[in-house]
Structures are given as structure tokens and as C-alpha cells.
Write an enzyme that holds these catalytic residues in place. Structure first.
Site, PDB file in Angstrom:
ATOM      1  N   GLU A  92      21.873 -60.250 -36.904  1.00 37.79           N
ATOM      2  CA  GLU A  92      22.631 -59.214 -37.622  1.00 37.79           C
ATOM      3  C   GLU A  92      23.924 -58.923 -36.888  1.00 37.79           C
ATOM      4  O   GLU A  92      24.019 -59.144 -35.682  1.00 37.79           O
ATOM      5  CB  GLU A  92      21.812 -57.917 -37.693  1.00 37.79           C
ATOM      6  CG  GLU A  92      20.536 -58.047 -38.484  1.00 37.79           C
ATOM      7  CD  GLU A  92      19.742 -56.747 -38.513  1.00 37.79           C
ATOM      8  OE1 GLU A  92      20.133 -55.792 -37.826  1.00 37.79           O
ATOM      9  OE2 GLU A  92      18.736 -56.707 -39.226  1.00 37.79           O
ATOM     10  N   LYS A 116      26.447 -56.583 -34.959  1.00 40.68           N
ATOM     11  CA  LYS A 116      26.303 -55.348 -34.183  1.00 40.68           C
ATOM     12  C   LYS A 116      27.501 -54.460 -34.484  1.00 40.68           C
ATOM     13  O   LYS A 116      28.616 -54.711 -34.028  1.00 40.68           O
ATOM     14  CB  LYS A 116      26.200 -55.637 -32.683  1.00 40.68           C
ATOM     15  CG  LYS A 116      25.822 -54.403 -31.873  1.00 40.68           C
ATOM     16  CD  LYS A 116      25.461 -54.747 -30.436  1.00 40.68           C
ATOM     17  CE  LYS A 116      24.718 -53.645 -29.708  1.00 40.68           C
ATOM     18  NZ  LYS A 116      25.422 -52.404 -29.517  1.00 40.68           N
ATOM     19  N   ARG A 154      24.801 -44.605 -34.855  1.00 34.89           N
ATOM     20  CA  ARG A 154      23.446 -44.945 -35.281  1.00 34.89           C
ATOM     21  C   ARG A 154      22.884 -43.734 -36.000  1.00 34.89           C
ATOM     22  O   ARG A 154      22.932 -42.617 -35.500  1.00 34.89           O
ATOM     23  CB  ARG A 154      22.600 -45.236 -34.032  1.00 34.89           C
ATOM     24  CG  ARG A 154      21.086 -45.348 -34.259  1.00 34.89           C
ATOM     25  CD  ARG A 154      20.709 -46.767 -34.324  1.00 34.89           C
ATOM     26  NE  ARG A 154      19.300 -47.043 -34.354  1.00 34.89           N
ATOM     27  CZ  ARG A 154      18.627 -47.607 -33.366  1.00 34.89           C
ATOM     28  NH1 ARG A 154      19.212 -47.854 -32.223  1.00 34.89           N
ATOM     29  NH2 ARG A 154      17.356 -47.915 -33.524  1.00 34.89           N
ATOM     30  N   GLU A 187      23.922 -48.112 -39.235  1.00 38.00           N
ATOM     31  CA  GLU A 187      25.103 -47.700 -38.490  1.00 38.00           C
ATOM     32  C   GLU A 187      26.148 -47.214 -39.495  1.00 38.00           C
ATOM     33  O   GLU A 187      26.413 -47.896 -40.498  1.00 38.00           O
ATOM     34  CB  GLU A 187      25.611 -48.915 -37.697  1.00 38.00           C
ATOM     35  CG  GLU A 187      26.535 -48.614 -36.579  1.00 38.00           C
ATOM     36  CD  GLU A 187      25.848 -48.240 -35.253  1.00 38.00           C
ATOM     37  OE1 GLU A 187      24.604 -48.156 -35.177  1.00 38.00           O
ATOM     38  OE2 GLU A 187      26.591 -48.013 -34.293  1.00 38.00           O
TER      39      GLU A 187
END
Ligand code: ATP
Length: 575
Positions: free
Chosen positions: A242, A244, A249, A294
Site C-alpha cells: 500500500e 504510505k 491516521r 489516513e
């Protein structure tokens, strides 16, 4: 339990410099507590009324406390202030001036009154708060007053971290081996009061059956690190890769129309994200769910991500709606933890991901994080390079068959970030445990260097790894002095392990991010000490940014991670 009795325990806890003694005192306290009050006793001992995610604050400043002491004791505020100037601690001031016999009030009652103060808001609330507190002082003894005073202004300073409470709860049951079960329950709800209450009400059976509660944040899973994509594939085989994202978060809890958002640090941050709250309410094909991702500022027009400096502007109290118009956020969802009665944390990654994709309806805000599955390191590396180019932080590789490890940092998730020559592959978060006054020109600021420690999970202590003297501006040193002096101690904190003598010891509370050239072996630090007394240290450490208010002391990097980074650095060097 009488509140006076609780304060006797507080006094013992304050006097001890030994960690084991601290556990024993707490265990004794927990054994004496009834199921009805154990949660409140735990909250109070940690200087709070409820776990931080409930967002309850007393809302009293030193000034208001001074007025309450003055009202309760018939002393002029001027005199209270004078005594404060000499004593430097409003707890001691209250102790000196409140002369009641006290001893009669229960912990429950004190808790209730403090809660009343916290919940008083709106017009005239300042006067009401002072009135309530002054009333409370009227019914207590000097010692009780001392701790109440410290509590209301957030200066209880017993330094009892969550792992210490878990250890002491297990000890109170007469078996340290129970800690992992208690920890599991805690990881699912982040509420030690609830865990302890369940334990006393329903015994270990209740703890074993403990399940997710929507509205109670699940402690977040974190990444380990490896230096290359080859090592990632060797370690976990075929993996989900994935992007980042470098934003906030968020763990989103939705129960019908009610949506709450929690930060990495498990604080309630719902107000910061109106557009995400709205999207979660309207575009999910489930009634009840918990999922993570996120949030970051995204340029709709160009399809590019904005840098973190833009995203971080959301961290404010006012003007959020305007900001949401100017820089709307996008939410990249990467984990599903719960959906309509089903606990997904126990399911393998690939099943969680499948369901996550299935429940997100088409909408402009929430979308699944970029992801592909591969066992080819070259593919990961290419994607990594492209990700960096696009302003992403790197990639996270996730083990396909792994559960969501609440509260753990392990190789189920592995991050790959850019490493620079002469710099560690990653920054290290250290917890400040003391400071040095500094020599020469530095002495002016009162702080010349910080003593930084990493967290040792096994012993629940902080072990020193670095003296950090650069990276702060002059202004920041001045601020540090002020902030750190508020939590200064007369002796080394019982949870701190150090051979260095710092000039001033402080309670382990603040975390700073540090970068360094490399990790070396050193006899001056206790992190990872071997039999010869040689530990690990950072070479040429420098702070990046100021205090990390989003991290708790236990969120600092661990001794284990420092040793791993040391090993990785050796490998990189020989190749
Ligand atoms: P860092 O400062 O590198 O973010 P950290 O200790 O806060 O370190 P890590 O365990 O290193 O956290 O990395 C996990 C963090 O990366 C998460 O807290 C999350 O905010 C962020 N992140 C971004 N994209 C992802 C993703 N796809 N999956 C998991 N975490 C992600």
C-alpha cells in the site's frame, strides 16, 4: 474506599524510586478497591477523570484554583499567591491552608464532585467551578486538599503509565501471567477503567470474553521496518503493498448516524474532520463499523497530494469549516476492524480488505488506499520510487494472512522509507527523561541538552539512548525549559533506567523525534545493555521538530527496534 486512604497510596507512590515497589503499592491499592470504584481509582491515579478519548477536561487554571483555595479558607488571594511563590506547588499551598478534619468523604464522592466541575460549562461556569471546588475543599483534610489541588490543574505527577496499571492489575490477581489477557482487552477498548471493572465484576472469564465496543478506540497497529523490498518479501512472502500516506491516521467509528474519529494517539478528533464525518455517515454500506485510514489534503484539480504542512493546518479549534472548503481532505481507508457485529481484527488481511472495498460506496471523500499484491521485490521498489516522487512517504507492505494486531508493532506491517546517506534509515522517537543545563552560551536558556530514552516493553521502563543537544532553536530551548520544569522531579523517575546523571530529572511524558548518523555501542547508555554494560547510543543526534504531542511516552521507539536498526545498519554497510 475513603479518599483519604487513596491519598495515602498516592503519598507512597510519590515517595518510591523503585519500579517494583511502585507495582506492589498499586497492586495493593487495586486489591483494596471495590468493583464499583476501581475504574475511578485508576482514572484518578493517572490524573484524569476518564480515558483521554472521552475528551473530558476539568478546565481550571492555576488562577481559578487560587481563588477556590482563597474562598474555601478565607485567605486573601494575595496571600495564597505569596505562599505559592515560596512553595512553587499549589498542592502544598492547599495543604497548608486547608485545615479541615476531613477523612469522611469517599473516593466516589470526590470523583463525582470533580466530574461536576468538569461538566460545568457555559455562562457563569467559571464562578460555578470555583464554588464547587471551594465546597470540596471545605470538607477535606490538608492531605486530601493537596492531591485535589494538584489533580485539578493536571499536576498529580504520579507517572503511572498504562502498562504499569496492567502489570499491577495482574499482580493484584496474584499472577503476573494474566497480563497478556488483560492487555488484549485493553488493546480493544483503550480504557483501563473498563478493563479493571470487567475484571472485578466478571473475573478472568469476563476478560477472556472481552469484545470490541464501538465508540471505544482500538489501540492502533503499527509497522516494523526493513531496509529493502527483497527483505520484505523474504520475511513475509507474497504481500499487499500500500502507499504510505503522510497525513493524519484516523480510526472512524460509526454507529448508525453517530460518527466519532480518533487520532493515532487515541484522542477524539471528530471536530477536525467534518467532511469525513459526513461521508462516513452517508456512503458506507453498513450500519455499524470501525475502520482506519489516513486523512490528507488533496488537490482535486490536479489529482496531487498536498504536503503535510497543508494537512496539519486542520489541527486547530476554530475555522475548520472554512479550511475544509479551502483544503478539503481525502480519506484513504486501509483497514477494516469491525462491521455490523463482526470483529474483523481477527480475520486475515485479505478478507478485511475485501470487505472494506465492498462497503465503501462511490463518493468524493473516502476511498480505499492504493494497493496491489505481489511477491516481486522489483515491483515493490518501482512502486516505492514512484510513490516518493508523488510526495508519498514510502510504502507499507502487509502480510496477507495476518490479523489486525491491535496495540502491536510487528512484521504484519512493514514500512519502507527513503534513507539518506549518513543518516539512519528512519528517525527515532525518544522520550525525554531529564535535561542538562548546558555550558557556555547555552546555559542562558537553562536547557542545553535533553536526555532521551527508548521504551523497554519487557520491563515497562525507559532506557536512555541519547543526549540530544541540537536541532532546537533558541526559542524552543526557552520553551522547553518552561514545559519541562513543570514536570521536574526531585529524583530519577522509578521507570527510568540510566547511568548518566542528568542535571534535572523529569517525569517521562514528552516524546521528540530525532535523527542521527548511526547507532553505535556505548557504555554511557542503558538501552540494550549487555553483560559488560555496553548499551546502544545515537551518533550525532539532532531533533526534528518540537515535542510530539501526538505520542505518549510508551509510543517512543523501543529498545528492540533500536537493536534491529543497529543490525540492519551493519547489513547495509557490508553490502
Ligand atoms: P511514522 O512517523 O513513520 O509515521 P509511526 O511510529 O507513527 O511512524 P509507523 O508504524 O512507522 O508509525 O507507520 C504507521 C503509520 O503510517 C500509521 O500510523 C499511519 O498514520 C501511516 N500510514 C500511512 N499509510 C498507511 C497505510 N497504507 N497503512 C498503514 N499505515 C499507514
Amino acid at each position: 474506599m475513603k479518599f483519604l486512604r487513596l491519598t495515602e497510596y498516592f503519598e507512597q507512590l510519590e515517595a518510591t524510586t523503585k519500579r517494583l515497589e511502585m507495582f506492589n503499592i498499586l497492586a495493593e491499592l487495586f486489591r483494596e478497591a471495590s468493583p464499583k470504584e476501581i475504574d475511578k481509582i485508576i482514572y484518578l491515579s493517572q490524573g484524569q477523570l476518564l480515558p483521554p478519548f472521552k475528551g473530558i477536561e476539568i478546565g481550571m487554571s492555576e488562577k481559578l484554583l487560587i481563588r477556590a483555595i482563597s474562598d474555601a479558607t478565607g485567605t486573601t488571594t494575595k496571600r495564597v499567591e505569596d505562599i505559592f511563590k515560596q512553595a512553587g506547588d499549589l498542592g502544598k499551598v492547599a495543604e497548608e491552608l486547608v485545615k479541615g478534619k476531613g477523612g469522611g468523604v469517599s473516593t466516589d464522592k470526590v470523583y463525582e464532585e470533580l466530574m461536576d466541575i468538569a461538566q460545568t460549562s457555559g455562562a457563569g461556569s467559571v464562578e460555578k467551578k470555583i464554588g464547587l471546588l471551594s465546597n470540596l475543599f471545605n470538607g477535606v483534610s490538608s492531605r486530601e486538599a493537596k492531591y485535589i489541588a494538584r489533580f485539578v490543574i493536571g499536576r498529580l505527577r504520579l507517572g503511572i503509565g498504562d502498562p504499569t496499571v496492567l502489570e499491577a492489575l495482574a499482580l493484584a490477581q496474584g499472577d503476573r501471567a494474566l497480563r497478556p489477557e488483560l492487555e488484549r482487552a485493553y488493546n480493544l477498548c483503550s480504557d483501563l477503567g473498563l478493563v479493571a471493572k470487567t475484571l472485578l465484576d466478571k473475573g478472568m472469564e469476563g476478560i477472556k470474553k472481552f469484545r470490541i465496543h464501538v465508540g471505544y478506540p482500538i489501540r492502533m497497529a503499527l509497522c516494523e521496518r526493513l531496509p529493502s523490498s527483497e527483505e520484505i518479501i523474504t520475511k513475509i512472502g507474497k504481500a499487499a503493498v500500500e502507499a504510505k500516506y503522510d497525513g493524519f491516521r484516523c480510526q472512524i467509528h460509526k454507529e448508525k448516524a453517530k460518527v466519532e474519529i480518533f487520532s493515532r494517539n487515541l484522542e477524539r478528533t471528530t471536530h477536525m474532520f467534518p467532511e469525513i464525518t459526513e461521508a462516513a455517515r452517508n456512503y458506507l454500506a453498513v450500519k455499524t463499523t470501525i475502520f482506519e485510514g489516513e486523512a490528507l489534503a488533496y488537490n482535486e484539480a490536479t489529482g496531487e497530494l498536498f504536503p503535510f504542512q497543508v494537512t496539519i493546518q486542520r489541527k486547530r479549534k476554530h475555522g475548520i469549516e472554512e479550511l475544509a472548503k479551502e483544503y478539503p481532505l481525502k480519506f484513504f481507508a486501509f483497514e477494516l476492524l469491525y462491521a455490523d457485529g463482526k470483529d474483523y481484527t481477527e480475520k486475515p488481511y485479505i478478507e478485511r480488505r475485501g470487505k472494506l472495498e465492498a462497503i465503501i460506496k462511490k463518493n468524493p471523500v473516502i476511498e480505499p488506499a492504493e494497493m496491489f499484491v505481489t511477491d516481486n521485490p522489483k515491483k515493490i521498489y518501482e512502486y516505492f520510487e514512484e510513490a516518493i516522487e508523488r510526495g508519498l512517504e514510502g510504502v507499507v507492505a502487509k502480510r496477507l494472512d495476518a490479523p489486525y494486531a491491535a496495540g502491536a508493532r510487528n512484521f504484519n506491517w512493514i514500512k519502507l522509507k527513503r534513507s539518506y546517506r549518513g543518516e539512519l534509515a528512519d528517525t527515532i522517537d525518544v522520550c525525554i527523561v531529564g535535561y542538562f543545563r548546558g555550558k557556555g552560551a547555552r546555559a542562558r536558556f537553562g536547557v542545553g541538552a535533553l536526555l532521551g530514552a527508548v521504551y523497554d516493553e519487557e520491563t515497562d521502563t525507559f532506557k536512555t539512548v541519547s543526549k540530544v543537544g541540537s536541532g532546537f532553536t533558541e526559542d524552543e530551548f526557552v520553551q522547553l525549559k518552561k514545559i519541562l520544569d513543570e514536570i521536574a522531579l526531585t529524583h530519577k523517575h522509578p521507570r527510568v533506567d540510566s547511568v548518566m546523571e542528568s542535571d534535572v530529572w523529569i517525569e517521562p511524558r514528552y516524546v521528540v523525534t530525532v535523527t542521527a548518523d548511526e547507532i553505535t555501542r556505548s557504555p554511557s547508555h542503558t538501552a540494550g545493555r549487555d553483560r559488560e554494560g555496553i548499551g546502544y547510543a545515537l551518533r550525532f543526534p539532532r531533533a526534528i521538530g518540537f515535542l510530539r504531542t501526538d505520542k505518549k511516552p510508551e509510543d517512543a521507539n523501543s529498545v528492540k527496534e533500536v537493536i534491529e536498526m543497529f543490525e540492519q545498519q551493519k547489513k547495509v554497510k557490508v553490502s
